[in-house]
Design a protein around this motif. Structure first.
Motif, short mmCIF file in Angstrom:
data_model
loop_
_atom_site.label_atom_id
_atom_site.label_comp_id
_atom_site.label_asym_id
_atom_site.label_seq_id
_atom_site.Cartn_x
_atom_site.Cartn_y
_atom_site.Cartn_z
N GLY A 57 6.49 -2.28 -1.37
CA GLY A 57 6.44 -1.85 0.02
C GLY A 57 6.19 -3.00 0.98
N ALA A 86 2.80 2.47 -2.72
CA ALA A 86 3.47 3.76 -2.58
C ALA A 86 2.43 4.88 -2.45
CB ALA A 86 4.37 4.01 -3.78
N ALA A 142 13.23 -0.35 -0.13
CA ALA A 142 12.50 -0.19 -1.40
C ALA A 142 13.45 -0.23 -2.61
CB ALA A 142 11.72 1.12 -1.40
N ASN A 201 7.96 4.34 2.02
CA ASN A 201 7.34 3.99 0.75
C ASN A 201 6.51 5.15 0.18
OD1 ASN A 201 6.81 2.48 -1.51
ND2 ASN A 201 5.20 1.23 -0.55
#
Ligand code: HEM
Ligand SMILES: *[C@@H]1O[C@H](CO)[C@@H](O)[C@H](O)[C@H]1NC(C)=O
Ligand SMILES: *[C@@H]1O[C@H](CO)[C@@H](O)[C@H](O)[C@H]1NC(C)=O
Ligand SMILES: *[C@@H]1O[C@H](CO)[C@@H](O)[C@H](O)[C@H]1NC(C)=O
Ligand SMILES: *[C@@H]1O[C@H](CO)[C@@H](O)[C@H](O)[C@H]1NC(C)=O
Length: 428
Positions: A75, A329, A63, A133
């Motif tokens: 992600g 996320a 990430a 994530n």
């Protein structure tokens, strides 16, 4: 026995009101639990060769999170990336600390945080983003709760399991014991999905009996040995299992405590179907996902497993694609929705036992007579309050935050909650 437990829950003067906090002498010592805790501290693994987490590289950026800063990339990346040997699974050795959190145990086993289990605030932020994530805001909240409640607010170090104060503290314990994530009724609490209650002697080791109960609910037909198709650990299943664990603890644990911080249990429960899935559909991981993160063997013909000490990022057994992080996320607002959903599926009372089956409800913030408000904004502000306020840690007491901790948590959380609409505590 019961007389001792009754005593422990009476309103008692300040120092006596913290029966669970290591190092404070109190009535709890007469029950023998405090000496158990002392024993655990002295037997906490010690790795003289502390190696920091393996950082991300330009070849394997994940990430893009480094040095505790927000992620820079989207992600849906594979973890570990093909060829990234620095983040390959390495089983924990006898000198490595592991604890109640499968997400962090796995991160340590893959060197996304220090392999010895003594980690830092920055490592925790990077690892949560680069593996799972997790949104930056939620990563900061969880790491702040972890380091603030169980670690050191000055060095920003924390043990993911037992008490490693000698390595997390710069001040030689001036702030008292930094018990690590195993510490009871700080972050860790009763009625966990796969860990026993502290009262029964071990609040942090995986317990296959509880996992089998969860897996029985997730079973959807077919051979019980089929790790791809036969199990689905969706929200319905996780909510039911959390409820069953609550009922079991309430009925059997005379010290059962389900305080305000129990909303963190709902948060952790959501991680099963929000952060672990990859091989099942979104929101419903398959056994190969869950069993990997929990470090178990594959289920036998009855669906039972044993702990294999291999908490790892799933590998596709058919040689197909590996494990991919979620695409969007997972942030605080999404978490709050899940906490409310899980709670409303099976509402229970917040409070604690004053004896087996003898339950008293509590009130605190948006919890009134044991009932949690299901307004997401209320739950959002309670999350902030858990880190910044003195929160009940038993029916008879509250955990008072030292000023160093208050400075640390407000410094970390006030920026994250700046536009939340919650009342913020001023930094000291
Ligand atoms: C700094 C970040 C984190 C901290 C400090 C932390 C800490 C903890 C603690 C103390 C528990 C025990 C709660 C209980 O009593 O049941 C727990 C449980 C759990 N955590 Fe974490 N956690 C963090 C991040 C994560 C992440 C990123 C994941 C998933 C990817 C995760 C997954 C879980 C799960 C599934 C449980 C429930 C364990 C069970 O009883 O089966 N955690 N965590
Ligand atoms: C797991 O939990 C069960 C049920 O409470 C208990 O009987 C058993 O002793 C526990 N196992 C371990 C290894 O702690
Ligand atoms: C969740 O999983 C269970 C067990 O596999 C299944 O019976 C149920 O239909 C699923 N629920 C949803 C909403 O997908
Ligand atoms: C259990 O651990 C052994 C050795 O540590 C490993 O070879 C085996 O693949 C593991 N089983 C699973 C299902 O992960
Ligand atoms: C949180 O995540 C949701 C779902 O992905 C998204 O719609 C929302 O904009 C995010 N909120 C923040 C504050 O980042």
């Amino acid at each position: 026995m019961s007389g001792i437990f009754l005593l422990a829950f009476m309103a008692v003067p300040n120092a006596m009101a913290f029966p669970w906090v290591a190092g404070i002498s109190g009535i709890r010592s007469s029950s023998g639990l405090e000496s158990q805790l002392a024993k655990r501290q002295s037997t906490c693994p010690f790795n003289a060769n502390h190696v920091a987490a393996a950082p991300i590289t330009s070849e394997f950026p994940y990430a893009g999170a480094q040095n505790g800063l927000p992620s820079t990339l989207r992600g849906n990346f594979q973890v570990p990336a093909n060829g990234d040997t620095a983040h390959a699974f390495v089983a924990p050795g006898p000198n490595d600390i592991r604890g109640p959190c499968p997400g962090l145990n796995t991160a340590a086993n893959h060197n996304f945080i220090s392999h010895d289990g003594v980690t830092t605030f920055a490592e925790l932020l990077d690892a949560q983003q680069n593996i799972y994530n997790v949104g930056y805001d939620l990563a900061v909240l969880l790491a702040t709760l972890g380091v603030g409640l169980d670690g050191d607010p000055i060095t920003e170090k924390m043990s993911i399991g037992c008490d490693a104060t000698s390595r997390t503290s710069a001040t030689g314990s001036l702030l008292g014991a930094e018990g690590g994530l195993d510490t009871h009724n700080k972050f860790e609490g009763d009625a966990s999905l796969t860990r026993a209650d502290f009262f029964f002697g071990d609040d942090h080791t995986f317990n296959a009996t509880y996992f089998a109960q969860l897996t029985a609910l997730a079973y959807n037909g077919g051979p019980k040995t089929d790790v791809i198709n036969s199990y689905s650990y969706n929200q319905t299943v996780v909510a039911q299992h959390q409820f069953n664990r609550y009922q079991n603890s309430k009925a059997t644990n005379p010290n059962f405590f389900f305080g305000p911080k129990a909303i963190l249990l709902y948060g952790a429960a959501s991680f099963l179907y929000e952060l672990f899935p990859s091989h099942g559909p979104d929101g419903a991981p398959a056994f190969i996902d869950l069993g990997a993160f929990y470090g178990t063997t594959n289920p036998d013909a009855n669906g039972n497993v044993v702990f294999n000490n291999t908490e790892h990022i799933p590998i596709n057994p058919t040689g197909g694609p590996g494990w991919f992080s979620r695409t969007d996320a997972y942030n605080i607002s999404a978490l709050v929705v899940q906490v409310v959903d899980l709670y409303t599926a099976h509402p229970v009372l917040f409070g604690g036992n004053v004896g087996a089956g003898d339950f008293d409800a509590l009130s605190f913030g948006p919890i009134t007579n044991g009932q949690l408000s299901t307004i997401t904004q209320d739950v959002l502000c309670l999350l902030y309050q858990l880190a910044t306020d003195n929160v009940p840690d038993s029916l008879g007491g509250v955990l008072t935050l030292p000023s160093e901790v208050l400075t640390f948590v407000t410094g970390k959380l006030n920026p994250i909650f700046a536009n939340s609409g919650c009342t913020l505590v001023s930094p000291l």
